[in-house]
Design an enzyme around this catalytic site. Structure first.
Site, PDB file in Angstrom:
ATOM      1  CG  ASP A 161     -22.599 -95.368  53.356  1.00  0.00           C
ATOM      2  OD1 ASP A 161     -22.116 -94.937  52.296  1.00  0.00           O
ATOM      3  OD2 ASP A 161     -23.792 -95.215  53.665  1.00  0.00           O
ATOM      4  CB  SER A 162     -18.837 -99.741  51.639  1.00  0.00           C
ATOM      5  OG  SER A 162     -20.004-100.543  51.764  1.00  0.00           O
ATOM      6  N   GLY A 163     -21.400 -98.051  50.268  1.00  0.00           N
ATOM      7  CA  GLY A 163     -22.331 -98.091  49.156  1.00  0.00           C
ATOM      8  C   GLY A 163     -23.081 -99.393  49.032  1.00  0.00           C
ATOM      9  N   GLY A 164     -22.642-100.425  49.735  1.00  0.00           N
ATOM     10  CA  GLY A 164     -23.256-101.741  49.591  1.00  0.00           C
ATOM     11  C   GLY A 164     -24.724-101.772  49.968  1.00  0.00           C
ATOM     12  CG  ASP A 169     -21.220-104.501  53.938  1.00  0.00           C
ATOM     13  OD1 ASP A 169     -21.396-103.514  53.203  1.00  0.00           O
ATOM     14  OD2 ASP A 169     -21.788-104.634  55.033  1.00  0.00           O
ATOM     15  CD  GLN A 212     -23.551-107.380  57.162  1.00  0.00           C
ATOM     16  OE1 GLN A 212     -24.596-107.785  57.679  1.00  0.00           O
ATOM     17  NE2 GLN A 212     -23.421-106.143  56.712  1.00  0.00           N
ATOM     18  N   GLY A 245     -26.103-104.990  59.378  1.00  0.00           N
ATOM     19  CA  GLY A 245     -27.207-105.920  59.221  1.00  0.00           C
ATOM     20  C   GLY A 245     -28.219-105.904  60.337  1.00  0.00           C
ATOM     21  CG  ASP A 302     -25.152 -94.132  60.608  1.00  0.00           C
ATOM     22  OD1 ASP A 302     -25.945 -93.921  59.676  1.00  0.00           O
ATOM     23  OD2 ASP A 302     -24.695 -95.268  60.858  1.00  0.00           O
ATOM     24  CB  CYS A 332     -34.473 -78.043  74.755  1.00  0.00           C
ATOM     25  SG  CYS A 332     -33.498 -78.236  73.251  1.00  0.00           S
ATOM     26  CB  CYS A 385     -32.088 -76.509  70.269  1.00  0.00           C
ATOM     27  SG  CYS A 385     -33.886 -76.616  70.037  1.00  0.00           S
ATOM     28  CB  CYS A 399     -36.370 -75.263  72.889  1.00  0.00           C
ATOM     29  SG  CYS A 399     -36.910 -76.910  72.369  1.00  0.00           S
ATOM     30  CG  HIS A 421     -35.820 -80.049  69.281  1.00  0.00           C
ATOM     31  ND1 HIS A 421     -35.662 -79.589  70.582  1.00  0.00           N
ATOM     32  CD2 HIS A 421     -36.386 -81.290  69.390  1.00  0.00           C
ATOM     33  CE1 HIS A 421     -36.123 -80.496  71.433  1.00  0.00           C
ATOM     34  NE2 HIS A 421     -36.572 -81.535  70.731  1.00  0.00           N
TER      35      HIS A 421
END
Length: 375
Positions: free
Chosen positions: A92-95, A146, A189, A216, A266, A304, A306, A309, A335
């Site tokens: 990401d840009s850091g904004g 941004d 945005q 946003g 994300d 599951c 994983c 589990c 998990h």
């Protein structure tokens, strides 16, 4: 070097499945990107993250520029080598972090000056500097710089912020240059204002990006308001480019976003929840702290696969969380990330087969049943 590309394989309603091609490997969409803020997905080895089904990770420009420093990472061979993850990375840009974490911010047309939340040191981030840092990190997908206003905010503040972000988007594009094999995404945005979102999307399309993010949202507006925005926002973007919804979310947020045409997401939630004793399952959320689990020999989810589990009971997970043992966060994070990737795989398969509505109904019906009864 091969160029970045996106291939759309199938649609079912507005839901889409496809493949993003990068020199470091393919990303199957819809894709969930685990967050590796400081060059690590907390509690997980990189090979374990990959084993859950993740094709790509997210790194954080703001945190990495402050510690250990982008130039240091570059000297050490780039972020992929530094954190032992050879597959794609989006930074990401850091904004957003500047606005939410940093102290003593000063915003101008040029950029933002701030003091580190770590040691108070003074820094400046501009579109050009953000591109420079992300180049030093070696990320495969770079985000335009941004400005993210804190919400709630009035319409004039949101409109002014959006227009500044669009000017910064053009500067980001110019500073990014031509980097075969690497991609630059613009960020839409405009808050919850449809006309501002439309103007923002048009401005970004005119500049031209390899992919487009919806920013946003997931900032406290609630799921209904977010979905209202997503009912139209993805459709403002080019069909032949990936669409990334930033910072989302809970499992039902993710399914709803994919239903509305989103390709990438994300969120820190799977790992953060794991460290605080929260497990996400097909039947909803489980709070492993609760005493009801203390004598329960059953797994979190009997279907599951994983490690948490397959090898451990609810009683054990309850015990190690109560005892403050590190393995608690490790197992619950594994998990949660595994479950999130199972959701993505299920949606990709259902969209390709034209069964997405059926899959979505089954997903919601099982969650509505709630957790298994106590022993």
């Amino acid at each position: 070097m091969p160029r970045f590309g996106f291939t759309l394989h199938a649609t079912d309603g507005t839901a889409r499945t496809g493949t993003i091609a990068t020199p470091r490997g393919e990303i199957r969409t819809p894709a969930f990107m685990p967050v590796g803020t400081a060059a690590t997905v907390k509690g997980m080895l990189p090979e374990s993250v990959r084993a859950t089904g993740a094709d790509i990770l997210l790194g954080n420009t703001y945190h990495l520029m402050l510690r250990p420093g982008a130039e240091r990472i570059e000297r050490l061979g780039g972020l992929h080598r530094f954190m032992n993850w050879e597959r794609p990375i989006l930074t990401d840009s850091g904004g957003f972090q500047v606005m939410s974490l940093a102290d003593l911010r000063k915003l101008t047309e040029e950029g933002v000056t701030f003091r580190s939340h770590i040691d108070g040191s003074r820094h400046t981030l501009t579109p050009e500097r953000s591109m420079e840092i992300q180049r030093a990190l070696g990320s495969d997908i770079v985000m335009a710089f941004d400005e993210c206003p804190a919400l709630p905010a009035d319409r004039d503040r949101i409109a002014g912020s959006m227009r500044l972000s669009m000017r910064w988007a053009r500067r980001s594009r110019d500073a990014f240059g031509d980097r075969p094999g690497h991609a630059l995404f613009g960020i839409v945005q405009g808050g919850l204002e449809r006309d501002l979102r439309t103007d923002s999307a048009e401005a970004l399309r005119e500049i031209g990006f390899d992919g487009y993010a919806i920013g946003g949202l997931a900032v406290g507006e609630g799921q209904a308001a977010m979905f209202d925005c997503l009912d139209y926002a993805p459709g403002l973007l080019p069909q032949d480019r990936p669409r990334y919804l930033m910072g989302v979310g809970k499992p039902d947020d993710i399914v709803g976003a994919v239903a509305r045409g989103v390709d990438m997401m994300d969120c820190v939630l799977p790992s953060r929840s794991g460290r605080t004793g929260q497990a996400w399952t097909r039947r909803g959320q489980v709070n492993i702290k609760n005493a009801r689990h203390a004598d329960d020999p059953r797994p979190l989810d009997e279907d599951c696969t994983c490690p948490a589990c397959r090898g451990y009971s609810r009683a054990y997970l309850h015990h190690v969380f109560r005892a403050g043992e590190m393995i608690s966060g490790m197992l619950l994070t594994w998990h949660n990330l595994h479950y999130y990737q199972q959701i993505m795989a299920g949606m990709r398969e259902a969209i390709a087969a034209g069964r997405f509505d059926e899959w979505q109904a089954a997903f919601h019906a099982l969650r509505a049943e709630g957790d298994i009864d106590p022993v």
